[in-house]
Design a protein around this motif. Structure first.
Motif, PDB file in Angstrom:
ATOM      1  N   HIS A   1       0.250  -6.314   5.582  1.00 42.16           N
ATOM      2  CA  HIS A   1       1.254  -5.612   4.794  1.00 42.16           C
ATOM      3  C   HIS A   1       2.405  -5.009   5.579  1.00 42.16           C
ATOM      4  O   HIS A   1       3.369  -4.565   4.967  1.00 42.16           O
ATOM      5  CB  HIS A   1       0.583  -4.499   3.974  1.00 42.16           C
ATOM      6  N   TRP A   2       2.318  -4.973   6.906  1.00 41.68           N
ATOM      7  CA  TRP A   2       3.395  -4.278   7.599  1.00 41.68           C
ATOM      8  C   TRP A   2       3.704  -4.931   8.932  1.00 41.68           C
ATOM      9  O   TRP A   2       3.046  -4.682   9.919  1.00 41.68           O
ATOM     10  CB  TRP A   2       3.043  -2.808   7.844  1.00 41.68           C
ATOM     11  N   VAL A   3       4.688  -5.786   8.901  1.00 39.78           N
ATOM     12  CA  VAL A   3       5.284  -6.290  10.128  1.00 39.78           C
ATOM     13  C   VAL A   3       6.757  -5.951  10.056  1.00 39.78           C
ATOM     14  O   VAL A   3       7.306  -5.725   8.975  1.00 39.78           O
ATOM     15  CB  VAL A   3       5.103  -7.809  10.304  1.00 39.78           C
TER      16      VAL A   3
ATOM     17  N   ALA B   1      11.394  -1.247   1.113  1.00 40.38           N
ATOM     18  CA  ALA B   1      10.447  -1.930   0.238  1.00 40.38           C
ATOM     19  C   ALA B   1       9.231  -1.047  -0.046  1.00 40.38           C
ATOM     20  O   ALA B   1       8.687  -1.059  -1.154  1.00 40.38           O
ATOM     21  CB  ALA B   1      10.007  -3.244   0.873  1.00 40.38           C
ATOM     22  N   ALA B   2       8.806  -0.273   0.949  1.00 42.41           N
ATOM     23  CA  ALA B   2       7.644   0.601   0.765  1.00 42.41           C
ATOM     24  C   ALA B   2       7.934   1.696  -0.261  1.00 42.41           C
ATOM     25  O   ALA B   2       7.190   1.872  -1.231  1.00 42.41           O
ATOM     26  CB  ALA B   2       7.237   1.215   2.100  1.00 42.41           C
TER      27      ALA B   2
ATOM     28  N   ALA C   1       2.035   2.285   1.761  1.00 37.10           N
ATOM     29  CA  ALA C   1       1.589   0.891   1.802  1.00 37.10           C
ATOM     30  C   ALA C   1       0.145   0.756   1.324  1.00 37.10           C
ATOM     31  O   ALA C   1      -0.178  -0.122   0.506  1.00 37.10           O
ATOM     32  CB  ALA C   1       1.735   0.339   3.222  1.00 37.10           C
ATOM     33  N   VAL C   2      -0.731   1.628   1.808  1.00 36.76           N
ATOM     34  CA  VAL C   2      -2.144   1.564   1.423  1.00 36.76           C
ATOM     35  C   VAL C   2      -2.301   1.842  -0.068  1.00 36.76           C
ATOM     36  O   VAL C   2      -3.004   1.123  -0.787  1.00 36.76           O
ATOM     37  CB  VAL C   2      -2.973   2.560   2.250  1.00 36.76           C
ATOM     38  N   ALA C   3      -1.655   2.893  -0.558  1.00 41.21           N
ATOM     39  CA  ALA C   3      -1.829   3.308  -1.952  1.00 41.21           C
ATOM     40  C   ALA C   3      -1.342   2.245  -2.926  1.00 41.21           C
ATOM     41  O   ALA C   3      -1.966   2.005  -3.966  1.00 41.21           O
ATOM     42  CB  ALA C   3      -1.099   4.621  -2.205  1.00 41.21           C
TER      43      ALA C   3
END
Length: 315
Positions: free
Chosen positions: A181-183, A205-206, A281-283
């Protein structure tokens, strides 16, 4: 009726979180509060985080409106602190239109989001924040826990124990953030991007994605109430609260840039921003799995007769 307002966190996940911070042998796992964790964590400086924070601060100096962000933080805190009551009210099965329980979060944040877009905040953070590897997330969360910015979580209605669970969720998903999810935006393969001519900065985007989820959640819960359970509602509420926490931390970092606070070190700035984006991102990904991907095993065993209409009738 389900009476929990937090995502169930296992002892193993709490233990892993404490181990990640280097305090696994000094803080009791089952009863750990954020104060216990902060007392045990050593606030060592991070050169990597310091260079990231310095670059972001230099990019945005003089362009961010502190007063606007302060007001947004106050509004968001008031709105988010009301969310635990959503679980007590239960699913919206007795109303003719969606309740407005999560949309106000997005409305509270929108002025800050628009302002940060205008001043190039998301471009700067996306350009300067590195890839969110597990090691980088560990370092960021460790630095964040040692800062006074942790108080922002309590203002949103998180108890001392819930704050530990919130950050433990990030810790237990740190491998997933880095893998999926995160690059950094410049490492995205153009061939992997579909249905869009422009890839937004990752930080935009986040936060923008979190706002879209919050804007949709009320309607989704109302429209799909027949299929949902109280447990799903409780998990979705926790995920929304976690998104709000992530946004609050990002606005906290932006506010410190605006105030040119000398008491807020560069590595603290990077730690707060990175922890905030990791939470978002996690949520978002958990909300999708918790409330939108409804398998036969998860969905409610309920018939139309179980749904009461206003006035006392059934479907």
């Amino acid at each position: 009726m389900v009476q929990h307002n937090s995502r169930p966190i296992s002892e193993k996940e709490r233990r892993e979180f404490l181990r990640m911070l280097g305090v696994g042998g000094t803080v009791a796992v089952g009863s750990a509060s954020i104060d216990d964790v902060r007392e045990a964590v050593t606030g060592q400086q991070s050169n990597e985080l310091a260079s990231v924070g310095e670059a972001i601060r230099d990019d945005l100096a003089g362009s961010v409106n502190a007063d606007l962000l302060t007001q947004v933080q106050r509004n968001l805190a008031v709105t988010a602190s009301d969310l635990p009551a959503v679980v007590d009210r239960g699913l919206p099965t007795d109303v003719t239109e969606p309740r407005e329980e999560f949309t106000p979060l997005a409305e509270a944040v929108q002025p800050a989001y628009d302002h940060l877009v205008d001043v190039g905040f998301f471009e700067s953070t996306s350009e300067n924040l590195p890839e969110f590897t597990p090691a980088y997330i560990e370092e960021s969360v460790r630095r964040f826990v040692a800062t006074d910015s942790v108080a922002n979580l309590e203002e949103l209605g998180f108890s001392k124990q819930e704050q530990v669970d919130l950050l433990a969720t990030v810790a237990s998903h740190r491998e997933r953030i880095g893998d999926r999810h995160w690059v950094t935006t410049d490492k995205l393969k153009r061939g992997d991007v579909q249905f869009a001519e422009e890839v937004p900065p990752m930080t935009k985007a986040a936060t923008g994605g979190a706002l879209l989820w919050l804007e949709d959640l009320d309607h989704h819960l109302w429209q799909k109430a027949l299929l949902l359970t109280d447990d799903i509602l409780a998990d979705a509420t926790w995920d929304a609260r976690a998104m709000a926490a992530g946004i609050q931390l990002v606005t906290e970092g932006a506010r410190h840039i605006a105030e040119q606070s000398e008491t807020f070190a560069d590595d603290e700035l990077a730690g707060v921003l990175s922890s905030g984006y990791a939470l978002q991102a996690v949520a978002q990904n958990l909300l999708r799995e918790d409330a939108y991907w409804l398998t036969e095993e998860k969905r409610a065993d309920r018939t139309h007769e179980d749904i009461a209409l206003p006035g006392g009738d059934s479907l």
